[in-house]
Design an enzyme around this catalytic site. Structure first.
Site, PDB file in Angstrom:
ATOM      1  CG  HIS A 212      -2.260   0.756   1.129  1.00 16.63           C
ATOM      2  ND1 HIS A 212      -2.175   2.176   0.280  1.00 16.63           N
ATOM      3  CD2 HIS A 212      -3.493   0.796   1.607  1.00 16.63           C
ATOM      4  CE1 HIS A 212      -3.334   2.563   0.429  1.00 16.63           C
ATOM      5  NE2 HIS A 212      -4.120   1.907   1.178  1.00 16.63           N
ATOM      6  CG  HIS A 215      -5.688   5.811  -0.869  1.00 16.12           C
ATOM      7  ND1 HIS A 215      -6.399   5.114  -0.946  1.00 16.12           N
ATOM      8  CD2 HIS A 215      -5.531   6.608  -2.186  1.00 16.12           C
ATOM      9  CE1 HIS A 215      -7.127   4.850  -2.069  1.00 16.12           C
ATOM     10  NE2 HIS A 215      -6.674   5.762  -2.870  1.00 16.12           N
ATOM     11  CE1 TYR A 217      -4.307   5.404   5.847  1.00 12.07           C
ATOM     12  CE2 TYR A 217      -4.552   4.647   3.613  1.00 12.07           C
ATOM     13  CZ  TYR A 217      -5.239   5.022   4.755  1.00 12.07           C
ATOM     14  OH  TYR A 217      -6.480   5.057   5.178  1.00 12.07           O
TER      15      TYR A 217
END
Length: 399
Positions: A212, A215, A217
């Site tokens: 990931h 977004h 993070y």
């Protein structure tokens, strides 16, 4: 699914993604569901994921924490302990039993957190000390608070976070990788025997992981210049800001093999106040950097998606990144059936990722095939703790 003319339904045509033969191009997005109590995947997830599995379909599991410092939401799953690994196994097996391909998205929330989520009440870590404005829900699900001010990771601490991603990737693959390696050197008859032995004795692992890097993070916090104000080798230039992301990719590739690795990127978004002054350059730099590692896929979020609640009209495009990246490209960002078919037929994307529509329509590929009406999703039940409502109770088409 029955055969569909490629010209009329490009989404339903097969695709070869590395060693994975996909029967169609409709992908389940990694959707945070907050039903993994105490960060442990629960048995009710077996039904949830198996409902959305088709033979030859690709599913990406909800974002899964790489360590106890990675948390920023209540009841999101982890994969850093053996208990969590064991809890994932029957879920993964249910997907494999129906012929699905299953990747685990691994993440670290970084500054998107609060001291109440952190071990011993310590400060969350990030690329810098800039907190997010606004409020965050607390673990008791009743209260909200200001986001905690993060602590910038020291240069010498960053390899430890990279190692957490490496370990999480190994845990996700688990026993499956060992047998995959052996199977690569076996003939077909012996390979089938080894795969059967794996299922009987060892359970099964995910088919791969998705890092990931989107977004707002932790990985994104290093890449975006609105957040990263470091002066060491992880800050300043575009190359330095992307260094952490590249090191995570390199470590995960080294651990489980490039053919089992994807990454999600959102260079154009401003999730959690993480945005970049030159997103086009950021996206192209990462595409070219990823090519060096021959990873399986890149999962890109459309420029029109500003954050989880807001979309904007944008003249920007993923096409330059798509042309630069040599692997499979997945596109996400508010696609419907028509948009998805156009994206495939135009060559803009190889696969299209669906979130809210797939959540509300567990048989989404079948509905696309039949041009059937879609269930409406219920936003108010997205993040509740109920093991059924808004989770496994969306209806299928009647036979």
């Amino acid at each position: 699914m029955s055969e569909t003319k490629p010209s009329s339904q490009p989404l339903l045509t097969p695709y070869q993604m590395g060693s994975f033969h996909l029967a169609h191009r409709v992908v389940l997005a990694p959707l945070t569901r907050q039903r993994s109590y105490n960060n442990i995947p629960q048995p009710h997830a077996i039904l949830y994921y198996s409902q959305r599995t088709t033979r030859g379909g690709l599913l990406i599991a909800e974002a899964t924490g790489v360590s106890d410092t990675a948390q920023g939401y209540v009841d999101t799953p982890g994969i850093w302990t053996q208990e969590q690994v064991e809890a994932w196994k029957p879920i993964v097996k249910a997907v494999h039993d129906k012929g699905g391909i299953f990747f685990c998205q691994i993440w670290h929330c970084g500054r998107y957190s609060h001291v109440d989520y952190q071990p011993n009440g310590q400060s969350p870590v990030s690329s810098a000390s800039k907190p997010i404005s606004g409020k965050i829900g607390l673990p008791n699900r009743k209260d909200v608070a200001d986001f905690s001010t993060p602590r910038p990771l020291k240069t010498e601490e960053i390899p430890n976070i990279v190692a957490d991603f490496r370990k999480a990737a190994r845990n996700a693959i688990d026993a499956g990788m060992f047998f995959n390696l052996i199977c690569g050197y076996a003939d077909l008859k012996n390979r089938m025997f080894l795969m059967l032995l794996q299922l009987l004795l060892f359970g099964t692992g995910f088919d791969g992981v998705e890092i990931h890097g989107a977004h707002g993070y932790l990985v994104d916090q290093f890449m975006k210049d609105s957040v990263n104000d470091r002066t060491d080798c992880y800050g300043g230039t575009l190359e330095n800001r992307c260094r952490f992301a590249v090191e995570v990719v390199e470590a995960v590739v080294d651990e489980i093999g490039a053919e089992h690795v994807g990454i999600r990127l959102s260079p154009f978004s401003a999730h959690s106040e993480a945005y970049d002054s030159n997103p086009e350059a950021l996206g192209l730099y990462m595409a070219e950097a990823l090519n060096k590692y021959n990873i399986l896929y890149a999962h890109l979020v459309e420029p029109r998606v500003l954050n989880s609640q807001t979309t904007i009209a944008s003249g920007k495009s993923l096409i330059p990144i798509r042309k630069a990246f040599k692997g499979t490209l997945l596109a996400a960002g508010g696609y419907d059936q028509n948009d998805g078919n156009k994206a495939i037929s135009s060559g803009k994307a190889d696969l299209v990722v669906y979130g809210r529509l797939f959540l509300a329509n567990p048989d989404l590929p079948k509905r696309f095939e039949l041009n059937a009406p879609l269930n409406k999703y219920h936003r108010e039940t997205f993040y509740t703790s109920d093991s059924v409502v808004g989770y496994t109770d969306y209806p299928f088409l009647e036979s």
